[in-house]
Design a protein around this motif. Structure first.
Motif, PDB file in Angstrom:
ATOM      1  N   ALA A   6       0.825  -1.209   0.000  1.00  0.00           N
ATOM      2  CA  ALA A   6       0.000   0.000   0.000  1.00  0.00           C
ATOM      3  C   ALA A   6       0.857   1.257   0.000  1.00  0.00           C
ATOM      4  N   VAL A   7       0.265   2.344  -0.499  1.00  0.00           N
ATOM      5  CA  VAL A   7       0.850   3.669  -0.336  1.00  0.00           C
ATOM      6  C   VAL A   7      -0.142   4.507   0.462  1.00  0.00           C
ATOM      7  N   VAL A   8       0.410   5.442   1.218  1.00  0.00           N
ATOM      8  CA  VAL A   8      -0.403   6.390   1.990  1.00  0.00           C
ATOM      9  C   VAL A   8      -0.250   7.762   1.357  1.00  0.00           C
ATOM     10  N   PHE A   9      -1.361   8.452   1.157  1.00  0.00           N
ATOM     11  CA  PHE A   9      -1.318   9.788   0.572  1.00  0.00           C
ATOM     12  C   PHE A   9      -1.953  10.769   1.553  1.00  0.00           C
ATOM     13  N   ASN A  10      -1.099  11.616   2.164  1.00  0.00           N
ATOM     14  CA  ASN A  10      -1.571  12.651   3.084  1.00  0.00           C
ATOM     15  C   ASN A  10      -1.532  13.997   2.356  1.00  0.00           C
ATOM     16  N   ARG A  11      -2.601  14.770   2.455  1.00  0.00           N
ATOM     17  CA  ARG A  11      -2.628  16.054   1.754  1.00  0.00           C
ATOM     18  C   ARG A  11      -3.282  17.130   2.599  1.00  0.00           C
ATOM     19  N   VAL A  12      -2.668  18.303   2.557  1.00  0.00           N
ATOM     20  CA  VAL A  12      -3.299  19.506   3.112  1.00  0.00           C
ATOM     21  C   VAL A  12      -3.118  20.626   2.112  1.00  0.00           C
ATOM     22  N   SER A  13      -3.996  21.631   2.202  1.00  0.00           N
ATOM     23  CA  SER A  13      -3.695  22.919   1.593  1.00  0.00           C
ATOM     24  C   SER A  13      -3.432  23.823   2.783  1.00  0.00           C
ATOM     25  N   SER A  14      -2.639  24.841   2.597  1.00  0.00           N
ATOM     26  CA  SER A  14      -2.120  25.627   3.721  1.00  0.00           C
ATOM     27  C   SER A  14      -3.186  26.052   4.714  1.00  0.00           C
ATOM     28  N   ALA A  15      -4.319  26.550   4.203  1.00  0.00           N
ATOM     29  CA  ALA A  15      -5.358  27.056   5.097  1.00  0.00           C
ATOM     30  C   ALA A  15      -5.965  25.960   5.951  1.00  0.00           C
ATOM     31  N   GLU A  16      -5.966  24.721   5.428  1.00  0.00           N
ATOM     32  CA  GLU A  16      -6.648  23.640   6.123  1.00  0.00           C
ATOM     33  C   GLU A  16      -5.848  23.069   7.279  1.00  0.00           C
ATOM     34  N   GLN A  17      -4.582  23.416   7.385  1.00  0.00           N
ATOM     35  CA  GLN A  17      -3.777  22.896   8.487  1.00  0.00           C
ATOM     36  C   GLN A  17      -4.358  23.332   9.829  1.00  0.00           C
ATOM     37  N   GLY A  20      -7.431  20.880  11.674  1.00  0.00           N
ATOM     38  CA  GLY A  20      -7.282  19.532  12.195  1.00  0.00           C
ATOM     39  C   GLY A  20      -6.896  18.491  11.181  1.00  0.00           C
ATOM     40  N   PHE A  21      -6.484  18.915   9.975  1.00  0.00           N
ATOM     41  CA  PHE A  21      -6.109  17.962   8.945  1.00  0.00           C
ATOM     42  C   PHE A  21      -4.606  17.986   8.701  1.00  0.00           C
ATOM     43  N   SER A  22      -3.803  18.200   9.723  1.00  0.00           N
ATOM     44  CA  SER A  22      -2.362  18.295   9.549  1.00  0.00           C
ATOM     45  C   SER A  22      -1.815  17.006   8.954  1.00  0.00           C
ATOM     46  N   LEU A  23      -0.681  17.125   8.279  1.00  0.00           N
ATOM     47  CA  LEU A  23      -0.047  15.952   7.675  1.00  0.00           C
ATOM     48  C   LEU A  23       0.303  14.910   8.726  1.00  0.00           C
ATOM     49  N   GLU A  24       0.780  15.387   9.886  1.00  0.00           N
ATOM     50  CA  GLU A  24       1.164  14.458  10.953  1.00  0.00           C
ATOM     51  C   GLU A  24      -0.035  13.661  11.460  1.00  0.00           C
ATOM     52  N   ALA A  25      -1.173  14.356  11.630  1.00  0.00           N
ATOM     53  CA  ALA A  25      -2.380  13.687  12.114  1.00  0.00           C
ATOM     54  C   ALA A  25      -2.871  12.659  11.110  1.00  0.00           C
ATOM     55  N   GLN A  26      -2.871  13.018   9.834  1.00  0.00           N
ATOM     56  CA  GLN A  26      -3.303  12.088   8.796  1.00  0.00           C
ATOM     57  C   GLN A  26      -2.380  10.879   8.731  1.00  0.00           C
ATOM     58  N   ASP A  27      -1.086  11.129   8.791  1.00  0.00           N
ATOM     59  CA  ASP A  27      -0.121  10.048   8.664  1.00  0.00           C
ATOM     60  C   ASP A  27      -0.248   9.043   9.806  1.00  0.00           C
ATOM     61  N   GLY A  28      -0.411   9.566  11.017  1.00  0.00           N
ATOM     62  CA  GLY A  28      -0.546   8.685  12.172  1.00  0.00           C
ATOM     63  C   GLY A  28      -1.771   7.805  12.077  1.00  0.00           C
ATOM     64  N   LYS A  29      -2.885   8.404  11.675  1.00  0.00           N
ATOM     65  CA  LYS A  29      -4.130   7.636  11.574  1.00  0.00           C
ATOM     66  C   LYS A  29      -4.046   6.601  10.450  1.00  0.00           C
ATOM     67  N   SER A  30      -3.419   6.992   9.334  1.00  0.00           N
ATOM     68  CA  SER A  30      -3.306   6.067   8.200  1.00  0.00           C
ATOM     69  C   SER A  30      -2.422   4.876   8.534  1.00  0.00           C
ATOM     70  N   LYS A  31      -1.323   5.128   9.252  1.00  0.00           N
ATOM     71  CA  LYS A  31      -0.427   4.034   9.618  1.00  0.00           C
ATOM     72  C   LYS A  31      -1.096   3.083  10.607  1.00  0.00           C
ATOM     73  N   GLU A  32      -1.834   3.629  11.526  1.00  0.00           N
ATOM     74  CA  GLU A  32      -2.571   2.793  12.483  1.00  0.00           C
ATOM     75  C   GLU A  32      -3.610   1.939  11.747  1.00  0.00           C
ATOM     76  N   TYR A  33      -4.276   2.566  10.785  1.00  0.00           N
ATOM     77  CA  TYR A  33      -5.285   1.867   9.987  1.00  0.00           C
ATOM     78  C   TYR A  33      -4.633   0.737   9.185  1.00  0.00           C
ATOM     79  N   ALA A  34      -3.504   1.032   8.543  1.00  0.00           N
ATOM     80  CA  ALA A  34      -2.806   0.042   7.724  1.00  0.00           C
ATOM     81  C   ALA A  34      -2.375  -1.152   8.553  1.00  0.00           C
TER      82      ALA A  34
END
Length: 231
Positions: A6-17, A20-34
């Motif tokens: 699998a690959v994990v794709f984390n994305r934000v646009s500057s304003a959305e950081q 609550g959609f920070s790259l770190e938060a997405q990455d942690g949740k995705s890795k736990e899910y995987a």
């Protein structure tokens, strides 16, 4: 039984950081899910891509080539709106599903592949509509904001070749000034273009040599249509 790649794709646009959609938060949740799904992550994309410009999403549109070329079976996103912002990206995902690739949207609790039910696909389509509407609205708000800033005397955007972005020391507004280092070279190019004896590629090469950096034909096209160079 071997793990699925699998690959994990984390994305934000500057304003959305800030939402609550920070790259770190997405990455942690995705890795736990995987880990729970027994997926072996072979590559992680963590990118800041515009929410309002679908065609500027170079990282997203490069990802399918890697996935298909390396035999990856699963792609993990935080949410549908982290993956799609318009129909172009949605069609790309559908193409990949048709090739047997499975998509996971962790927060939406949604898994899609070529065997997904009509109800699951409808959920994806509904989220796509909301994501597209958000992008359209964001683009409109940005446009209105820039129009207002211009009306207030601010300069919006990157200064054209031959000028520099600065803040006015008195008003603190963003303005541009002539770049004395490149001004002569730029004036020479504009003058040569006006003669009609030079092609755009030739002018680009000439300016590249004068400035000591690469200048493209597209840059020259922008220069000759820009009122800053005439007066």
């Amino acid at each position: 039984m071997p793990k699925r790649l699998a690959v994990v794709f984390n994305r934000v646009s500057s304003a959305e950081q800030k939402e609550g959609f920070s790259l770190e938060a997405q990455d942690g949740k995705s890795k736990e899910y995987a880990k729970k799904r027994k997926l072996e992550i072979v590559r992680t994309y963590s990118v800041d891509e515009s929410a309002s410009k679908e065609d500027d999403r170079k990282n997203f549109f490069a990802m399918p080539d890697y996935v298909c070329g390396e035999g990856i079976q699963d792609v993990v996103f935080d949410k549908v709106d982290r993956a799609v912002r318009g129909f172009k990206s949605a069609v790309r995902i559908q193409d990949m599903m048709n090739k047997g690739i499975r998509f996971h949207f962790t927060r939406d609790n949604l898994i899609l592949d070529e065997d997904s039910s009509p109800h699951e696909l409808l959920q994806f389509d509904i989220q796509l509509v909301f994501a597209r509407q958000y992008a359209i609205n964001l683009k409109s708000e940005i446009s209105k904001g820039m129009t207002q800033r211009r009306a207030e005397g601010w300069f919006c955007g990157k200064a054209p070749v031959g000028y520099l972005n600065i803040k006015d020391p008195k008003t603190k507004k963003s303005i541009i000034i002539v770049d004395e280092k490149s001004n002569e070279a730029v004036e020479d190019i504009v003058s040569r273009y006006a003669t009609g004896n030079y092609g755009l590629n030739e002018l680009a090469e000439r300016l590249s040599k004068s400035l000591g950096r690469k200048v493209t034909k597209r840059t020259i096209e922008g220069m000759i249509s820009n009122p800053f160079y005439y007066g």
